[in-house]
Design a protein around this motif. Structure first.
Motif, PDB file in Angstrom:
ATOM      1  N   LYS A  59       0.822  -1.165  -0.155  1.00 20.99           N
ATOM      2  CA  LYS A  59       0.045  -0.015  -0.158  1.00 20.99           C
ATOM      3  C   LYS A  59       0.941   1.037  -0.140  1.00 20.99           C
ATOM      4  CE  LYS A  59      -4.065   2.140   0.108  1.00 20.99           C
ATOM      5  NZ  LYS A  59      -4.858   2.159  -0.987  1.00 20.99           N
ATOM      6  N   ASN A  60       2.005   1.259   0.746  1.00 24.61           N
ATOM      7  CA  ASN A  60       2.887   2.288   0.810  1.00 24.61           C
ATOM      8  C   ASN A  60       3.450   2.795  -0.600  1.00 24.61           C
ATOM      9  OD1 ASN A  60       2.190   2.943   3.444  1.00 24.61           O
ATOM     10  ND2 ASN A  60       3.923   1.859   4.291  1.00 24.61           N
ATOM     11  N   THR A  61       4.090   1.538  -1.127  1.00 23.14           N
ATOM     12  CA  THR A  61       4.511   1.701  -2.429  1.00 23.14           C
ATOM     13  C   THR A  61       3.620   2.282  -3.495  1.00 23.14           C
ATOM     14  OG1 THR A  61       5.742  -0.246  -1.922  1.00 23.14           O
ATOM     15  CG2 THR A  61       6.177   0.636  -4.053  1.00 23.14           C
ATOM     16  N   GLU A  62       2.355   1.507  -3.476  1.00 21.63           N
ATOM     17  CA  GLU A  62       1.527   2.247  -4.338  1.00 21.63           C
ATOM     18  C   GLU A  62       0.993   3.807  -4.225  1.00 21.63           C
ATOM     19  OE1 GLU A  62      -3.404   1.198  -5.494  1.00 21.63           O
ATOM     20  OE2 GLU A  62      -2.435   0.474  -3.707  1.00 21.63           O
ATOM     21  N   THR A  63       0.922   4.201  -3.062  1.00 19.04           N
ATOM     22  CA  THR A  63       0.707   5.533  -2.627  1.00 19.04           C
ATOM     23  C   THR A  63       1.744   6.302  -3.121  1.00 19.04           C
ATOM     24  OG1 THR A  63      -0.596   4.997  -0.549  1.00 19.04           O
ATOM     25  CG2 THR A  63       0.221   7.174  -0.906  1.00 19.04           C
ATOM     26  N   ALA A  64       3.098   5.731  -2.969  1.00 19.00           N
ATOM     27  CA  ALA A  64       4.369   6.694  -3.521  1.00 19.00           C
ATOM     28  C   ALA A  64       4.244   6.834  -5.144  1.00 19.00           C
ATOM     29  CB  ALA A  64       5.498   5.864  -3.021  1.00 19.00           C
ATOM     30  N   ASN A  86      -2.668  16.209 -24.027  1.00 15.75           N
ATOM     31  CA  ASN A  86      -3.306  15.549 -23.058  1.00 15.75           C
ATOM     32  C   ASN A  86      -2.635  14.709 -22.192  1.00 15.75           C
ATOM     33  OD1 ASN A  86      -5.961  16.736 -23.691  1.00 15.75           O
ATOM     34  ND2 ASN A  86      -5.765  15.522 -25.533  1.00 15.75           N
ATOM     35  N   TYR A  87      -3.031  14.202 -21.204  1.00 19.42           N
ATOM     36  CA  TYR A  87      -2.092  13.245 -20.162  1.00 19.42           C
ATOM     37  C   TYR A  87      -2.922  12.408 -19.376  1.00 19.42           C
ATOM     38  CZ  TYR A  87       0.812  17.495 -20.691  1.00 19.42           C
ATOM     39  OH  TYR A  87       1.508  18.736 -21.454  1.00 19.42           O
ATOM     40  N   LYS A  88      -2.206  11.223 -19.345  1.00 23.59           N
ATOM     41  CA  LYS A  88      -3.181   9.976 -18.482  1.00 23.59           C
ATOM     42  C   LYS A  88      -1.917   9.395 -17.667  1.00 23.59           C
ATOM     43  CE  LYS A  88      -6.654   9.189 -21.717  1.00 23.59           C
ATOM     44  NZ  LYS A  88      -7.513   8.242 -22.588  1.00 23.59           N
ATOM     45  N   THR A  89      -2.282   9.183 -16.513  1.00 24.67           N
ATOM     46  CA  THR A  89      -1.343   8.475 -15.704  1.00 24.67           C
ATOM     47  C   THR A  89      -1.651   7.063 -15.438  1.00 24.67           C
ATOM     48  OG1 THR A  89      -2.443   9.209 -13.711  1.00 24.67           O
ATOM     49  CG2 THR A  89      -0.656  10.832 -14.402  1.00 24.67           C
ATOM     50  N   ILE A  90      -0.477   6.115 -15.214  1.00 24.65           N
ATOM     51  CA  ILE A  90      -0.861   4.718 -15.038  1.00 24.65           C
ATOM     52  C   ILE A  90      -0.134   4.201 -14.009  1.00 24.65           C
ATOM     53  CG2 ILE A  90      -0.891   2.276 -15.879  1.00 24.65           C
ATOM     54  CD1 ILE A  90      -1.285   3.519 -18.639  1.00 24.65           C
ATOM     55  N   SER A  91      -0.541   3.866 -12.768  1.00 29.22           N
ATOM     56  CA  SER A  91       0.372   3.320 -11.834  1.00 29.22           C
ATOM     57  C   SER A  91       0.005   1.687 -11.487  1.00 29.22           C
ATOM     58  CB  SER A  91      -0.143   4.013 -10.429  1.00 29.22           C
ATOM     59  OG  SER A  91       0.800   3.473  -9.437  1.00 29.22           O
ATOM     60  N   SER A  92       1.039   0.852 -11.514  1.00 25.79           N
ATOM     61  CA  SER A  92       0.815  -0.522 -11.708  1.00 25.79           C
ATOM     62  C   SER A  92       1.605  -1.119 -10.835  1.00 25.79           C
ATOM     63  CB  SER A  92       0.939  -0.709 -13.233  1.00 25.79           C
ATOM     64  OG  SER A  92       0.811  -2.260 -13.602  1.00 25.79           O
ATOM     65  N   PHE A  93       1.013  -2.282 -10.256  1.00 28.16           N
ATOM     66  CA  PHE A  93       1.845  -3.354  -9.438  1.00 28.16           C
ATOM     67  C   PHE A  93       2.263  -4.357 -10.655  1.00 28.16           C
ATOM     68  CE2 PHE A  93       1.906  -7.128  -6.910  1.00 28.16           C
ATOM     69  CZ  PHE A  93       2.934  -6.993  -6.074  1.00 28.16           C
ATOM     70  N   ASP A  94       3.333  -4.136 -11.223  1.00 26.35           N
ATOM     71  CA  ASP A  94       3.600  -5.181 -12.237  1.00 26.35           C
ATOM     72  C   ASP A  94       5.010  -4.937 -12.450  1.00 26.35           C
ATOM     73  OD1 ASP A  94       3.318  -7.067 -14.272  1.00 26.35           O
ATOM     74  OD2 ASP A  94       1.828  -6.362 -15.383  1.00 26.35           O
ATOM     75  N   LEU A  95       5.646  -5.822 -13.448  1.00 26.82           N
ATOM     76  CA  LEU A  95       6.888  -5.550 -13.965  1.00 26.82           C
ATOM     77  C   LEU A  95       6.680  -4.743 -15.271  1.00 26.82           C
ATOM     78  CD1 LEU A  95       8.018  -9.533 -14.322  1.00 26.82           C
ATOM     79  CD2 LEU A  95       8.732  -7.901 -12.527  1.00 26.82           C
TER      80      LEU A  95
END
Length: 280
Positions: A59-64, A86-95
């Protein structure tokens, strides 16, 4: 409309690559996808695999990751405000490589632009490991790698180093044509001859490249191959004030040979300019 993927780890090198991308496509309608992947450090004990401490770490890593992307977007809008972008962000728990491949397919990405920081302690390293992982994983999308601390300037002299042993894909040719027309730059086709004359297949491939790029200034250079490729390309880049090096990715490409060749201390200039890797 172009779709550009910008992987970032929020480092200075990654931020510099993002700034380069925004300036390079300054006059183009684009959607930029900012990607950060994370895999939290997992405690070594096998008994910790599913416990609350592991979940807290994740959870901490996701928040960061999400906070880092938010700050990056704020910086972009402050320093590179552009109504065409335009901008889109992607935060992913993956390689990283797996996520990059999925995004390219799902979002119809036209270019991946990434930072690369060479490992200066090792003379055999051509470009940074993370960038090589991306390049090796992607076979159907151009990758533009920006060296650390490289100051943006519109490319004016681009060299395509090729052995002419494989036909360039339509995607590779269109990507190369788009970049060169957008920047109004001269393209130098550099071939290091292993034989005194080109065979029929090489002549055909050269003709295809010349026809595709007929609308831009072209210069052909057929040089004898008498040393390692790194040294010859580095010397050519210096002598012709080249500001972008283009290579074609394939299983036996110049790129792989360059990575495997020793790079002497005074012949590493090509690692200091942007590298455009075209799909085979």
């Amino acid at each position: 409309m172009k779709n550009i993927l910008l992987p970032t780890d929020f480092s200075e090198n990654a931020n510099n690559a993002i700034s380069y991308a925004l300036e390079l496509f300054k006059k183009e309608n684009c959607t930029f996808y900012l990607l950060n992947t994370y895999v939290p450090a997992i405690p070594h004990s096998r008994f910790m695999a599913e416990n609350s401490k592991t979940l807290v770490l994740e959870k901490n890593t996701e928040t960061a990751s999400k906070n880092g992307l938010k700050k990056t977007i704020e910086y972009i809008k402050q320093k590179h405000s552009n109504p065409l972008h335009n901008y889109k962000t992607i935060s992913s728990f993956d390689l990283l490589t797996r996520e990059v491949i999925d995004i390219i397919k799902n979002e119809h990405i036209n270019f991946v632009i990434s930072g690369t920081k060479g490992i200066t302690n090792f003379k055999r390293v051509f470009i940074g490991a993370n960038t090589m992982h991306i390049i090796n994983a992607i076979k159907d999308c151009p990758v533009l790698a920006i060296p650390n601390h490289y100051n943006f300037g519109i490319p004016k002299q681009l060299v395509l180093a090729t052995d002419l042993k494989r036909s360039l894909s339509p995607e590779a040719l269109q990507a190369l044509l788009f970049i060169t027309k957008m920047c109004n730059c001269t393209v130098h086709i550099l071939h290091l001859k292993t034989n005194t004359v080109l065979d029929d297949f090489q002549k055909s491939n050269l003709k295809i490249i010349q026809n595709c790029l007929a609308s831009i200034p072209l210069k052909l250079h057929l040089l004898p191959f008498y040393a390692n490729k790194s040294e010859i390309i580095s010397s050519f880049i210096k002598d012709h004030t080249i500001d972008t090096l283009a290579l074609v990715y394939n299983n036996r490409s110049y790129l792989e040979e360059l990575i495997q060749e020793p790079v002497v201390e005074n012949a590493d200039y090509h690692t200091k300019i942007p590298l455009l890797v075209l799909p085979s």
